[in-house]
Design a protein around this motif. Structure first.
Motif, PDB file in Angstrom:
ATOM      1  N   ARG A 100      -9.031   6.073   2.981  1.00 42.52           N
ATOM      2  CA  ARG A 100      -9.462   6.348   4.354  1.00 42.52           C
ATOM      3  C   ARG A 100      -8.417   7.142   5.129  1.00 42.52           C
ATOM      4  O   ARG A 100      -8.762   7.955   5.978  1.00 42.52           O
ATOM      5  CB  ARG A 100      -9.775   5.038   5.078  1.00 42.52           C
ATOM      6  N   GLU A 137     -19.067   1.104  -9.162  1.00 41.46           N
ATOM      7  CA  GLU A 137     -18.334   0.581  -8.005  1.00 41.46           C
ATOM      8  C   GLU A 137     -18.729   1.275  -6.711  1.00 41.46           C
ATOM      9  O   GLU A 137     -18.806   0.633  -5.655  1.00 41.46           O
ATOM     10  CB  GLU A 137     -16.830   0.746  -8.218  1.00 41.46           C
ATOM     11  N   TYR A 138     -18.971   2.592  -6.772  1.00 39.83           N
ATOM     12  CA  TYR A 138     -19.112   3.370  -5.534  1.00 39.83           C
ATOM     13  C   TYR A 138     -20.513   3.916  -5.301  1.00 39.83           C
ATOM     14  O   TYR A 138     -20.823   4.391  -4.221  1.00 39.83           O
ATOM     15  CB  TYR A 138     -18.087   4.509  -5.545  1.00 39.83           C
ATOM     16  N   GLU A 144      -9.334  -7.124  -7.118  1.00 33.45           N
ATOM     17  CA  GLU A 144     -10.060  -7.009  -5.850  1.00 33.45           C
ATOM     18  C   GLU A 144      -9.119  -6.564  -4.740  1.00 33.45           C
ATOM     19  O   GLU A 144      -9.481  -5.735  -3.889  1.00 33.45           O
ATOM     20  CB  GLU A 144     -10.705  -8.346  -5.480  1.00 33.45           C
ATOM     21  N   THR A 145      -7.892  -7.091  -4.725  1.00 33.27           N
ATOM     22  CA  THR A 145      -6.900  -6.669  -3.729  1.00 33.27           C
ATOM     23  C   THR A 145      -6.552  -5.203  -3.916  1.00 33.27           C
ATOM     24  O   THR A 145      -6.431  -4.442  -2.933  1.00 33.27           O
ATOM     25  CB  THR A 145      -5.632  -7.535  -3.839  1.00 33.27           C
ATOM     26  N   GLN A 191       0.821  -1.204   0.000  1.00 37.21           N
ATOM     27  CA  GLN A 191       0.000   0.000   0.000  1.00 37.21           C
ATOM     28  C   GLN A 191       0.860   1.260   0.000  1.00 37.21           C
ATOM     29  O   GLN A 191       0.547   2.235  -0.684  1.00 37.21           O
ATOM     30  CB  GLN A 191      -0.945  -0.014   1.200  1.00 37.21           C
ATOM     31  N   ARG A 217     -10.019   7.803  -4.738  1.00 40.39           N
ATOM     32  CA  ARG A 217     -10.492   6.858  -5.747  1.00 40.39           C
ATOM     33  C   ARG A 217     -11.318   7.576  -6.803  1.00 40.39           C
ATOM     34  O   ARG A 217     -12.172   8.396  -6.488  1.00 40.39           O
ATOM     35  CB  ARG A 217     -11.308   5.749  -5.099  1.00 40.39           C
ATOM     36  N   ARG A 237      -8.444  -2.834  -5.146  1.00 42.87           N
ATOM     37  CA  ARG A 237      -9.562  -2.005  -4.689  1.00 42.87           C
ATOM     38  C   ARG A 237      -9.577  -1.909  -3.166  1.00 42.87           C
ATOM     39  O   ARG A 237      -9.859  -0.840  -2.605  1.00 42.87           O
ATOM     40  CB  ARG A 237     -10.888  -2.566  -5.216  1.00 42.87           C
ATOM     41  N   ARG A 238      -9.269  -3.008  -2.479  1.00 39.41           N
ATOM     42  CA  ARG A 238      -9.205  -2.961  -1.016  1.00 39.41           C
ATOM     43  C   ARG A 238      -8.063  -2.058  -0.559  1.00 39.41           C
ATOM     44  O   ARG A 238      -8.222  -1.276   0.384  1.00 39.41           O
ATOM     45  CB  ARG A 238      -9.036  -4.371  -0.441  1.00 39.41           C
ATOM     46  N   ASP A 239      -6.929  -2.154  -1.244  1.00 39.56           N
ATOM     47  CA  ASP A 239      -5.791  -1.298  -0.892  1.00 39.56           C
ATOM     48  C   ASP A 239      -6.130   0.176  -1.113  1.00 39.56           C
ATOM     49  O   ASP A 239      -5.803   1.033  -0.285  1.00 39.56           O
ATOM     50  CB  ASP A 239      -4.568  -1.668  -1.733  1.00 39.56           C
ATOM     51  N   SER A 263      -9.064   1.546  -1.051  1.00 40.35           N
ATOM     52  CA  SER A 263     -10.007   1.964  -0.012  1.00 40.35           C
ATOM     53  C   SER A 263      -9.273   2.315   1.273  1.00 40.35           C
ATOM     54  O   SER A 263      -9.581   3.320   1.938  1.00 40.35           O
ATOM     55  CB  SER A 263     -11.037   0.860   0.250  1.00 40.35           C
ATOM     56  N   THR A 264      -8.280   1.500   1.631  1.00 36.64           N
ATOM     57  CA  THR A 264      -7.479   1.774   2.830  1.00 36.64           C
ATOM     58  C   THR A 264      -6.712   3.082   2.675  1.00 36.64           C
ATOM     59  O   THR A 264      -6.692   3.928   3.594  1.00 36.64           O
ATOM     60  CB  THR A 264      -6.488   0.617   3.078  1.00 36.64           C
TER      61      THR A 264
END
Length: 255
Positions: free
Chosen positions: A45, A181-182, A34-35, A7, A51, A37-39, A41-42
């Motif tokens: 935050r 997506e959002y 998918e990984t 990240q 994004r 997108r999770r990264d 999002s982190t």
């Protein structure tokens, strides 16, 4: 490479390149989309990236500017008129209750409500109320709250509380951004809370938005696509965007 290391490297690369897609990041770091997108999002935050549709940009490169109602009304006026005309076809039967959200397209929708179709209309938008005040077939209810000068709409705890006690047949909602997506987004936290309450109050939710909103992701999400029923949009929408929204379960009506 641990997730934290990946990240950090991802944030540095986005900062250097200015913008990178999910696919490019997945290839660079040899992980699934998918990984990625999770990264992202982190990283969003903690304020390192923002994004965007299909990827991310450095957080420092974006300045949130919320256009005023008058300015927004001058963007794509022909498309918005077509959307309003198509949205009228989705009105519930006479005697029903609808909620009209604030927005330049919903003002146009208010103006073309048929004069022989009796409705109860609830709104937090001063321009919508001004349009409907003289319509004899409309029983008009204006929600309480603090009126924002930018959108000329009531927002705040009083507005949200009033909406919590309402049940409408259809909520017509405007948005600053929509992505598969959002979901639906807007820049302002109070506007988002009000729009979220409008969506929750409707048995059926119809989004009215011109195609310039596709792929735009603002800071405050107020609805996912699962919360919505229909999107009415102009013919400027790209086929791939329409397909993505429909694949997510949203009915798309092209005006």
């Amino acid at each position: 490479m641990y997730a934290e290391e990946r990240q950090q490297a991802m944030a540095q690369l986005i900062g250097q390149q200015g913008r990178l897609s999910v696919a490019e990041l997945a290839e660079t770091f040899a992980v699934t989309t998918e990984t990625v997108r999770r990264d992202l999002s982190t990283l969003e935050r903690i304020g390192l990236v923002r994004r965007m549709h299909g990827g991310a940009v450095p957080a420092s490169s974006l300045t949130v500017i919320e256009a005023g109602l008058r300015e927004r009304d001058q963007v794509n006026p022909g498309a918005k008129d077509a959307i309003a005309a198509a949205a009228v076809q989705l009105l519930p039967p006479p005697g029903s209750v609808i909620i009209l959200d604030a927005g330049s397209t919903t003002v146009r929708l208010a103006a073309v409500l048929p004069r022989d179709h009796r409705l109860t209309v609830v709104t937090h938008a001063v321009p919508v109320a001004a349009r409907l005040a003289g319509f004899p077939q409309i029983e008009l209810h204006l929600l309480p709250g603090r009126v924002r000068s930018t959108t000329q709409a009531a927002v705040g705890s009083d507005t949200v509380a009033a909406l919590a006690n309402l049940r409408a047949d259809v909520s017509f909602v405007a948005t600053n951004g929509i992505s598969a997506e959002y979901g639906l987004t807007t820049p302002d936290r109070d506007e988002a809370a009000t729009k979220r309450a409008i969506v929750a109050a409707g048995r059926r939710t119809v989004v009215v938005a011109d195609s310039s909103k596709i792929g735009v992701e603002n800071a405050q999400r107020f609805a996912s696509l699962d919360d919505l029923d229909v999107l009415v949009i102009d013919s400027g929408i790209k086929d791939e965007d329409r397909d993505a929204l429909q694949a997510a379960g949203l009915e798309v009506v092209v005006a």
